[in-house]
Design an enzyme around this catalytic site. Structure first.
Site, PDB file in Angstrom:
ATOM      1  N   ARG A 191      28.868  64.657  68.000  1.00  0.00           N
ATOM      2  CA  ARG A 191      29.920  64.153  69.686  1.00  0.00           C
ATOM      3  C   ARG A 191      29.053  62.533  70.668  1.00  0.00           C
ATOM      4  O   ARG A 191      29.882  62.087  70.845  1.00  0.00           O
ATOM      5  CB  ARG A 191      29.710  65.293  70.631  1.00  0.00           C
ATOM      6  N   VAL A 229      30.632  66.010  79.887  1.00  0.00           N
ATOM      7  CA  VAL A 229      29.086  65.032  79.749  1.00  0.00           C
ATOM      8  C   VAL A 229      29.361  64.340  78.800  1.00  0.00           C
ATOM      9  O   VAL A 229      27.825  63.541  78.250  1.00  0.00           O
ATOM     10  CB  VAL A 229      28.395  65.932  78.939  1.00  0.00           C
ATOM     11  N   HIS A 289      27.189  69.271  84.242  1.00  0.00           N
ATOM     12  CA  HIS A 289      27.134  69.501  83.377  1.00  0.00           C
ATOM     13  C   HIS A 289      25.685  69.073  81.824  1.00  0.00           C
ATOM     14  O   HIS A 289      25.708  68.972  80.700  1.00  0.00           O
ATOM     15  CB  HIS A 289      27.826  69.702  82.013  1.00  0.00           C
ATOM     16  N   CYS A 315       8.270  69.072  78.182  1.00  0.00           N
ATOM     17  CA  CYS A 315       7.884  68.636  79.487  1.00  0.00           C
ATOM     18  C   CYS A 315       8.976  68.276  81.124  1.00  0.00           C
ATOM     19  O   CYS A 315       8.812  68.298  81.802  1.00  0.00           O
ATOM     20  CB  CYS A 315       6.608  66.987  79.714  1.00  0.00           C
ATOM     21  N   ASN A 336      47.290  68.008  86.480  1.00  0.00           N
ATOM     22  CA  ASN A 336      46.784  68.573  85.307  1.00  0.00           C
ATOM     23  C   ASN A 336      48.087  68.745  84.683  1.00  0.00           C
ATOM     24  O   ASN A 336      49.339  69.920  84.679  1.00  0.00           O
ATOM     25  CB  ASN A 336      46.329  70.116  85.293  1.00  0.00           C
TER      26      ASN A 336
HETATM   27  P1  NAD Z   1      38.940  72.116  79.421  1.00  0.00           P
HETATM   28  O1  NAD Z   1      38.661  71.208  77.555  1.00  0.00           O
HETATM   29  O2  NAD Z   1      38.761  73.863  79.240  1.00  0.00           O
HETATM   30  O3  NAD Z   1      40.753  72.122  79.903  1.00  0.00           O
HETATM   31  C1  NAD Z   1      40.788  70.957  79.733  1.00  0.00           C
HETATM   32  C2  NAD Z   1      42.070  70.748  80.676  1.00  0.00           C
HETATM   33  O4  NAD Z   1      42.775  68.824  80.679  1.00  0.00           O
HETATM   34  C3  NAD Z   1      43.406  71.479  80.369  1.00  0.00           C
HETATM   35  O5  NAD Z   1      43.370  72.296  81.270  1.00  0.00           O
HETATM   36  C4  NAD Z   1      44.711  71.086  80.268  1.00  0.00           C
HETATM   37  O6  NAD Z   1      45.888  71.023  80.437  1.00  0.00           O
HETATM   38  C5  NAD Z   1      43.902  69.656  80.760  1.00  0.00           C
HETATM   39  N1  NAD Z   1      44.891  68.444  79.744  1.00  0.00           N
HETATM   40  C6  NAD Z   1      45.129  67.791  79.231  1.00  0.00           C
HETATM   41  N2  NAD Z   1      45.442  66.390  79.279  1.00  0.00           N
HETATM   42  C7  NAD Z   1      45.259  66.506  80.348  1.00  0.00           C
HETATM   43  C8  NAD Z   1      45.459  64.603  80.696  1.00  0.00           C
HETATM   44  N3  NAD Z   1      45.926  63.967  79.898  1.00  0.00           N
HETATM   45  N4  NAD Z   1      45.176  64.006  81.660  1.00  0.00           N
HETATM   46  C9  NAD Z   1      44.439  64.856  82.572  1.00  0.00           C
HETATM   47  N5  NAD Z   1      44.692  66.520  82.659  1.00  0.00           N
HETATM   48  C10 NAD Z   1      44.631  66.935  80.823  1.00  0.00           C
HETATM   49  O7  NAD Z   1      37.318  71.554  79.799  1.00  0.00           O
HETATM   50  P2  NAD Z   1      36.908  71.825  81.468  1.00  0.00           P
HETATM   51  O8  NAD Z   1      38.055  72.757  82.430  1.00  0.00           O
HETATM   52  O9  NAD Z   1      36.388  70.395  81.374  1.00  0.00           O
HETATM   53  O10 NAD Z   1      35.871  72.990  80.386  1.00  0.00           O
HETATM   54  C11 NAD Z   1      35.680  72.321  79.921  1.00  0.00           C
HETATM   55  C12 NAD Z   1      34.020  72.484  79.823  1.00  0.00           C
HETATM   56  O11 NAD Z   1      33.692  71.939  78.275  1.00  0.00           O
HETATM   57  C13 NAD Z   1      33.409  71.586  80.183  1.00  0.00           C
HETATM   58  O12 NAD Z   1      31.744  72.579  80.958  1.00  0.00           O
HETATM   59  C14 NAD Z   1      32.159  70.732  80.566  1.00  0.00           C
HETATM   60  O13 NAD Z   1      31.183  70.515  80.345  1.00  0.00           O
HETATM   61  C15 NAD Z   1      32.674  70.364  78.574  1.00  0.00           C
HETATM   62  N6  NAD Z   1      33.627  69.517  78.229  1.00  0.00           N
HETATM   63  C16 NAD Z   1      32.870  68.702  78.000  1.00  0.00           C
HETATM   64  C17 NAD Z   1      33.883  67.167  77.372  1.00  0.00           C
HETATM   65  C18 NAD Z   1      34.025  65.519  77.867  1.00  0.00           C
HETATM   66  O14 NAD Z   1      32.418  65.251  78.306  1.00  0.00           O
HETATM   67  N7  NAD Z   1      34.442  64.955  77.758  1.00  0.00           N
HETATM   68  C19 NAD Z   1      34.520  67.502  76.535  1.00  0.00           C
HETATM   69  C20 NAD Z   1      34.967  68.838  76.594  1.00  0.00           C
HETATM   70  C21 NAD Z   1      34.560  69.972  76.551  1.00  0.00           C
HETATM   71 ZN    ZN Z   2       8.176  65.607  76.488  1.00  0.00          ZN
END
Ligand code: NAD
Ligand code: ZN
Length: 241
Positions: free
Chosen positions: A69, A103, A119, A130, A214
């Site tokens: 990732r 992240v 996150h 450490c 969204n």
């Molecule tokens: P989620 O995957 O639960 O939800 C994603 C949301 O984005 C959905 O509601 C969806 O409808 C919406 N979406 C889809 N396409 C879109 C667009 N083009 N524009 C705007 N919105 C759009 O993600 P979350 O709510 O961030 O929670 C997921 C958890 O997973 C978090 O804790 C996060 O740390 C982690 N995560 C991070 C990443 C990253 O860093 N890019 C990726 C996946 C998951």
């Molecule tokens: Zn260390």
């Protein structure tokens, strides 16, 4: 439901503006979300990768998933929505705070400074002994696990796993800003993961004007003063462009 025109005007005149972003804002950059149909959890069971138990059971397997990732996000570029949030920060100055659940590090790479990464960041490791945080080696030369530059012990991904606490102070800072905001903008989060999910609600209950971007409805949609059922890039262009 208020019109886009009102939302634009409220955003423009507000001095204290907070933003919460989730995986949806990075989807136009090619980074999959977790819960979408095409999301990561369709192919991967989170219990197998993103928990402290999974890491204790098989650290190498978890590290290889994170290294993969990490390479993907480093190949991705911040998109126009990330860039417009930098412009908004420059307009608002001290009154601005961006809180992200992502992240992927695309906000700091786009230039966001007033930023809380709730996150963690996939481009960093954290020493298991450490607690030192350190940048991972260049993806081309990275073979996990990384070694702590301070003490030589094994590092883990510097991200928050299911069942773990958020970085100290991070949520408190976010919560304070959301409680004091005039306008709160929530972009691309399913608003299902606590405690981040409650930030939009806190702003709404504290009297902020709540804008959601969204394409799908979420638990926040019915609280929003203006809900834009479109993608992050289109939504940010509609609000600021
Ligand atoms: P989620 O995957 O639960 O939800 C994603 C949301 O984005 C959905 O509601 C969806 O409808 C919406 N979406 C889809 N396409 C879109 C667009 N083009 N524009 C705007 N919105 C759009 O993600 P979350 O709510 O961030 O929670 C997921 C958890 O997973 C978090 O804790 C996060 O740390 C982690 N995560 C991070 C990443 C990253 O860093 N890019 C990726 C996946 C998951
Ligand atoms: Zn260390």
């Amino acid at each position: 439901m208020d019109s886009l025109r009102t939302a634009r005007a409220r955003l423009k005149s507000a001095q204290r503006v907070v933003v919460l972003t989730g995986a949806g804002i990075s989807k136009p950059s090619g980074i999959p979300t977790f819960r979408d149909a095409a999301g990561l959890w369709k192919d991967f069971d989170p219990e197998e990768y993103a928990t402290p138990q999974a890491y204790a059971r098989n650290p190498q397997k978890v590290w290889e998933w994170y290294a993969w990732r990490y390479k993907n996000v480093m190949q991705a570029q911040p998109n126009r929505a990330h860039a417009l949030l930098v412009e908004l920060e420059e307009q608002k100055g001290e009154g601005f705070l961006l809180v992200t659940q992502n992240v992927d590090g695309l906000h700091p790479r786009a230039g966001s400074k007033r930023l809380v990464e709730l996150h963690g960041n996939i481009a960093r490791g954290r020493c298991e002994t450490c607690q030192e945080r350190f940048p991972l080696p260049d993806p081309a030369h990275f073979t996990p696990p990384p070694t702590c530059p301070a003490c030589g012990a094994r590092g883990r991904p510097d991200v928050v796993w299911f069942g773990e606490l958020l970085p100290p102070g991070a949520f408190e800072r976010a919560e304070r800003a959301f409680a004091q905001a005039e306008v709160a903008l929530v972009i691309g989060t399913s608003a299902e993961v606590e405690p981040a999910a409650s930030l939009g609600r806190i702003a709404h209950l504290s009297g902020a004007y709540l804008i959601e971007i969204n394409p799908e409805p979420t638990p926040l949609t019915r609280l929003a003063d203006c809900a834009l059922p479109i993608g992050a890039v289109e939504g940010m262009e509609a609000l600021l462009g």
